[in-house]
Motif scaffolding. Structure first.
Motif, PDB file in Angstrom:
ATOM      1  N   THR A   1     -13.718   9.947 -19.695  1.00 17.25           N
ATOM      2  CA  THR A   1     -12.573   9.029 -19.655  1.00 17.25           C
ATOM      3  C   THR A   1     -12.904   7.848 -18.751  1.00 17.25           C
ATOM      4  OG1 THR A   1     -11.484  10.034 -17.732  1.00 17.25           O
ATOM      5  CG2 THR A   1     -10.951  10.949 -19.917  1.00 17.25           C
ATOM      6  N   CYS A   2     -12.074   6.838 -18.843  1.00 19.31           N
ATOM      7  CA  CYS A   2     -12.158   5.686 -17.947  1.00 19.31           C
ATOM      8  C   CYS A   2     -10.994   5.759 -16.971  1.00 19.31           C
ATOM      9  CB  CYS A   2     -12.102   4.375 -18.726  1.00 19.31           C
ATOM     10  SG  CYS A   2     -12.086   2.896 -17.675  1.00 19.31           S
ATOM     11  N   LEU A   3     -11.287   5.580 -15.705  1.00 17.95           N
ATOM     12  CA  LEU A   3     -10.257   5.594 -14.670  1.00 17.95           C
ATOM     13  C   LEU A   3      -9.990   4.175 -14.199  1.00 17.95           C
ATOM     14  CD1 LEU A   3      -8.629   7.404 -12.445  1.00 17.95           C
ATOM     15  CD2 LEU A   3     -10.460   6.524 -10.976  1.00 17.95           C
ATOM     16  N   VAL A   4      -8.717   3.767 -14.239  1.00 19.49           N
ATOM     17  CA  VAL A   4      -8.302   2.485 -13.659  1.00 19.49           C
ATOM     18  C   VAL A   4      -7.313   2.803 -12.543  1.00 19.49           C
ATOM     19  CG1 VAL A   4      -7.256   0.227 -14.059  1.00 19.49           C
ATOM     20  CG2 VAL A   4      -8.610   1.310 -15.869  1.00 19.49           C
ATOM     21  N   ASN A   5      -7.767   2.621 -11.327  1.00 12.27           N
ATOM     22  CA  ASN A   5      -6.973   2.935 -10.143  1.00 12.27           C
ATOM     23  C   ASN A   5      -6.426   1.641  -9.543  1.00 12.27           C
ATOM     24  OD1 ASN A   5      -6.031   4.647  -7.972  1.00 12.27           O
ATOM     25  ND2 ASN A   5      -7.674   3.797  -6.714  1.00 12.27           N
ATOM     26  N   PHE A   6      -5.160   1.652  -9.172  1.00 10.99           N
ATOM     27  CA  PHE A   6      -4.530   0.481  -8.544  1.00 10.99           C
ATOM     28  C   PHE A   6      -4.229   0.827  -7.084  1.00 10.99           C
ATOM     29  CE2 PHE A   6      -3.436   0.457 -13.029  1.00 10.99           C
ATOM     30  CZ  PHE A   6      -3.645  -0.856 -13.427  1.00 10.99           C
ATOM     31  N   ASP A   7      -4.669  -0.027  -6.174  1.00 13.50           N
ATOM     32  CA  ASP A   7      -4.441   0.265  -4.759  1.00 13.50           C
ATOM     33  C   ASP A   7      -4.252  -1.028  -3.969  1.00 13.50           C
ATOM     34  OD1 ASP A   7      -4.229   1.362  -2.258  1.00 13.50           O
ATOM     35  OD2 ASP A   7      -5.922   2.720  -2.491  1.00 13.50           O
ATOM     36  N   GLY A   8      -3.002  -1.457  -3.849  1.00 13.14           N
ATOM     37  CA  GLY A   8      -2.673  -2.623  -3.048  1.00 13.14           C
ATOM     38  C   GLY A   8      -2.764  -3.916  -3.836  1.00 13.14           C
TER      39      GLY A   8
ATOM     40  N   ASP B   1       0.835  -1.208   0.000  1.00  8.76           N
ATOM     41  CA  ASP B   1       0.000   0.000   0.000  1.00  8.76           C
ATOM     42  C   ASP B   1       0.867   1.255   0.000  1.00  8.76           C
ATOM     43  OD1 ASP B   1      -2.188   1.675   0.163  1.00  8.76           O
ATOM     44  OD2 ASP B   1      -2.370   1.480   2.332  1.00  8.76           O
ATOM     45  N   ASN B   2       1.280   1.803  -1.147  1.00 12.12           N
ATOM     46  CA  ASN B   2       0.781   1.409  -2.442  1.00 12.12           C
ATOM     47  C   ASN B   2       1.897   1.468  -3.489  1.00 12.12           C
ATOM     48  OD1 ASN B   2      -1.240   0.716  -4.373  1.00 12.12           O
ATOM     49  ND2 ASN B   2      -1.507   2.853  -4.879  1.00 12.12           N
ATOM     50  N   ALA B   3       3.113   1.080  -3.072  1.00 10.27           N
ATOM     51  CA  ALA B   3       4.190   1.020  -4.061  1.00 10.27           C
ATOM     52  C   ALA B   3       3.849   0.030  -5.165  1.00 10.27           C
ATOM     53  CB  ALA B   3       5.507   0.645  -3.390  1.00 10.27           C
ATOM     54  N   THR B   4       3.128  -1.051  -4.824  1.00 11.81           N
ATOM     55  CA  THR B   4       2.736  -2.009  -5.861  1.00 11.81           C
ATOM     56  C   THR B   4       1.803  -1.372  -6.881  1.00 11.81           C
ATOM     57  OG1 THR B   4       0.914  -2.794  -4.458  1.00 11.81           O
ATOM     58  CG2 THR B   4       2.989  -4.033  -4.373  1.00 11.81           C
ATOM     59  N   GLY B   5       0.917  -0.496  -6.427  1.00  9.93           N
ATOM     60  CA  GLY B   5       0.026   0.177  -7.359  1.00  9.93           C
ATOM     61  C   GLY B   5       0.781   1.073  -8.316  1.00  9.93           C
ATOM     62  N   VAL B   6       1.781   1.788  -7.797  1.00 11.76           N
ATOM     63  CA  VAL B   6       2.603   2.657  -8.639  1.00 11.76           C
ATOM     64  C   VAL B   6       3.351   1.829  -9.678  1.00 11.76           C
ATOM     65  CG1 VAL B   6       4.596   4.200  -8.640  1.00 11.76           C
ATOM     66  CG2 VAL B   6       2.824   4.447  -6.877  1.00 11.76           C
ATOM     67  N   VAL B   7       3.949   0.717  -9.250  1.00  7.56           N
ATOM     68  CA  VAL B   7       4.663  -0.158 -10.193  1.00  7.56           C
ATOM     69  C   VAL B   7       3.692  -0.724 -11.225  1.00  7.56           C
ATOM     70  CG1 VAL B   7       6.003  -2.290 -10.423  1.00  7.56           C
ATOM     71  CG2 VAL B   7       6.474  -0.722  -8.536  1.00  7.56           C
ATOM     72  N   ALA B   8       2.479  -1.054 -10.813  1.00 11.16           N
ATOM     73  CA  ALA B   8       1.490  -1.588 -11.751  1.00 11.16           C
ATOM     74  C   ALA B   8       1.148  -0.571 -12.837  1.00 11.16           C
ATOM     75  CB  ALA B   8       0.232  -2.009 -11.006  1.00 11.16           C
ATOM     76  N   VAL B   9       1.045   0.703 -12.466  1.00  8.27           N
ATOM     77  CA  VAL B   9       0.790   1.747 -13.461  1.00  8.27           C
ATOM     78  C   VAL B   9       1.906   1.770 -14.498  1.00  8.27           C
ATOM     79  CG1 VAL B   9       0.709   4.246 -13.836  1.00  8.27           C
ATOM     80  CG2 VAL B   9      -0.649   3.208 -11.999  1.00  8.27           C
ATOM     81  N   LEU B  10       3.149   1.772 -14.027  1.00  9.85           N
ATOM     82  CA  LEU B  10       4.290   1.841 -14.951  1.00  9.85           C
ATOM     83  C   LEU B  10       4.403   0.569 -15.782  1.00  9.85           C
ATOM     84  CD1 LEU B  10       6.846   3.513 -12.513  1.00  9.85           C
ATOM     85  CD2 LEU B  10       5.548   4.600 -14.361  1.00  9.85           C
ATOM     86  N   ALA B  11       4.126  -0.585 -15.191  1.00  7.12           N
ATOM     87  CA  ALA B  11       4.176  -1.840 -15.936  1.00  7.12           C
ATOM     88  C   ALA B  11       3.064  -1.894 -16.983  1.00  7.12           C
ATOM     89  CB  ALA B  11       4.057  -3.024 -14.974  1.00  7.12           C
ATOM     90  N   THR B  12       1.912  -1.345 -16.669  1.00  7.53           N
ATOM     91  CA  THR B  12       0.828  -1.284 -17.661  1.00  7.53           C
ATOM     92  C   THR B  12       1.214  -0.375 -18.814  1.00  7.53           C
ATOM     93  OG1 THR B  12      -0.809  -1.639 -15.905  1.00  7.53           O
ATOM     94  CG2 THR B  12      -1.617  -0.779 -17.996  1.00  7.53           C
ATOM     95  N   LEU B  13       1.804   0.772 -18.499  1.00  9.25           N
ATOM     96  CA  LEU B  13       2.298   1.669 -19.551  1.00  9.25           C
ATOM     97  C   LEU B  13       3.285   0.936 -20.463  1.00  9.25           C
ATOM     98  CD1 LEU B  13       3.089   5.124 -17.899  1.00  9.25           C
ATOM     99  CD2 LEU B  13       1.461   4.683 -19.738  1.00  9.25           C
ATOM    100  N   ASP B  14       4.188   0.177 -19.861  1.00  8.75           N
ATOM    101  CA  ASP B  14       5.209  -0.519 -20.644  1.00  8.75           C
ATOM    102  C   ASP B  14       4.613  -1.587 -21.551  1.00  8.75           C
ATOM    103  OD1 ASP B  14       7.109   1.034 -19.388  1.00  8.75           O
ATOM    104  OD2 ASP B  14       7.654  -0.492 -17.914  1.00  8.75           O
ATOM    105  N   ALA B  15       3.443  -2.117 -21.168  1.00  6.10           N
ATOM    106  CA  ALA B  15       2.796  -3.168 -21.958  1.00  6.10           C
ATOM    107  C   ALA B  15       1.908  -2.606 -23.063  1.00  6.10           C
ATOM    108  CB  ALA B  15       1.974  -4.075 -21.042  1.00  6.10           C
ATOM    109  N   LEU B  16       1.697  -1.300 -23.075  1.00  5.79           N
ATOM    110  CA  LEU B  16       0.851  -0.661 -24.078  1.00  5.79           C
ATOM    111  C   LEU B  16       1.683  -0.104 -25.225  1.00  5.79           C
ATOM    112  CD1 LEU B  16      -1.568   1.295 -21.710  1.00  5.79           C
ATOM    113  CD2 LEU B  16      -2.210  -0.602 -23.227  1.00  5.79           C
ATOM    114  N   PRO B  17       1.086   0.074 -26.391  1.00 10.39           N
ATOM    115  CA  PRO B  17       1.805   0.751 -27.486  1.00 10.39           C
ATOM    116  C   PRO B  17       2.182   2.167 -27.068  1.00 10.39           C
ATOM    117  CG  PRO B  17      -0.209  -0.302 -28.282  1.00 10.39           C
ATOM    118  CD  PRO B  17      -0.272  -0.361 -26.787  1.00 10.39           C
TER     119      PRO B  17
END
Length: 301
Positions: free
Chosen positions: A202-209, A152-168
């Motif tokens: 817009t669509c919001l995808v929030n990552f938390d934990g 809570d919530n470094a994993t959420g921050v990493v998930a955002v960046l990892a999702t960015l990396d997986a997108l075009p």
């Protein structure tokens, strides 16, 4: 990308307003810029009972990142602050339940006294004692800076960046890293109050934990086709109400769709906001799977 190293770098105590919070913000700005996003700071002030009982304003800084000349259709969000508390999230939930039990018992006693002679028995005494215990526990649960906040919530921050990396690289996504979530969603409230136009349509995808253990939950705030695809891709349990406060609740009020992605179990709740919430106990396998699934669901084909 070495996400484990990134987790270790940002999973440090970083309560809003501290030097560590500012240092982590600079790390995140560099990570976003490296991915080709333009990063803006959104400074705000707010008051929270958790911060000097609301007597003094708290200053925070949200991060907003967008691709140059791109119209955002999906926001990826995760709060980047952390907090510690003497009681874990699990213990606080139990204490809150006890306090509610005590309040219900008090109400029942009042009703019974109005209807006739009041006789207090052992169950009444036990319920009242439970309520007092819950209130005392919650009252003593002050905010500290003694948790690294890995789940809570470094994993959420990493998930955002990892999702960015997986997108075009041209995907129409933006990033929100709100501050002061742990002080009552102050950063998210400031964004909706002062930058609501960013979230419209817009669509919001929030990552938390996002723990390695447990199951994935899609906490749906505003449903829609994108949220439905994300939840299905994750195989997540869907919930419309949970006994937690997350930024997605506030941010989704200004968006077309909104969901918060969480993962864990009761064991996770027992370590959140304690010194045991450290990077060493995480492999990030769940974060990688979640990020890949979300990226595939956002822009299929």
């Amino acid at each position: 990308m070495d996400y484990r190293a990134l987790l270790a770098a940002i999973a440090v105590p970083r309560l809003t307003g501290t030097a560590a919070n500012q240092q982590i913000r600079e790390v995140l700005k560099r990570e976003l810029a490296t991915r080709g996003l333009v990063v803006m700071e959104h400074r705000f002030t707010g008051r929270s009972l958790l911060h000097r009982l609301g007597r003094a304003p708290l200053e925070g800084v949200n991060l907003i990142a967008v691709r140059p000349r791109a119209r955002v259709s999906v926001w990826l969000a995760a709060h980047y602050d952390s907090k510690g508390q003497p009681l874990s999230m699990a213990t606080r939930l139990v204490a809150a339940a006890l306090a509610i039990l005590g309040a219900l018992e008090l109400f029942a006693l009042v009703v019974r006294a109005l209807l006739g002679p009041l006789r207090v028995g052992a169950p009444d005494v036990l319920a009242g004692a439970a309520g007092v215990t819950g209130v005392l526990l919650l009252a003593a649960n002050r905010v500290t800076d003694r948790s690294a906040g890995a789940v809570d919530n470094a994993t959420g921050v990493v998930a955002v960046l990892a999702t960015l990396d997986a997108l075009p690289p041209d995907a129409p996504v933006g990033v929100l890293f709100p501050d002061a979530e742990e002080y009552g969603l102050l950063g998210a409230r400031a964004l909706v109050r002062e930058r609501a136009n960013l979230l419209g349509d817009t669509c919001l995808v929030n990552f938390d934990g996002l723990d390695d253990r447990g199951f994935t939950i899609a906490f749906v705030h505003r449903t829609g086709p994108t949220v439905a695809r994300v939840a299905a891709a994750l195989g997540a349990r869907r919930a419309r109400w949970l006994p937690v406060l997350v930024d997605g609740l506030v941010l989704s009020a200004a968006a077309r769709e909104g969901v918060t992605i969480m993962r864990g179990d009761w064991g996770t709740a027992k370590i959140v906001h304690t010194p045991r919430d450290s990077a060493e106990r995480l492999t990030l396998e769940a974060v990688r799977r979640v990020a890949a699934s979300v990226a595939a669901a956002l822009f299929p084909g």
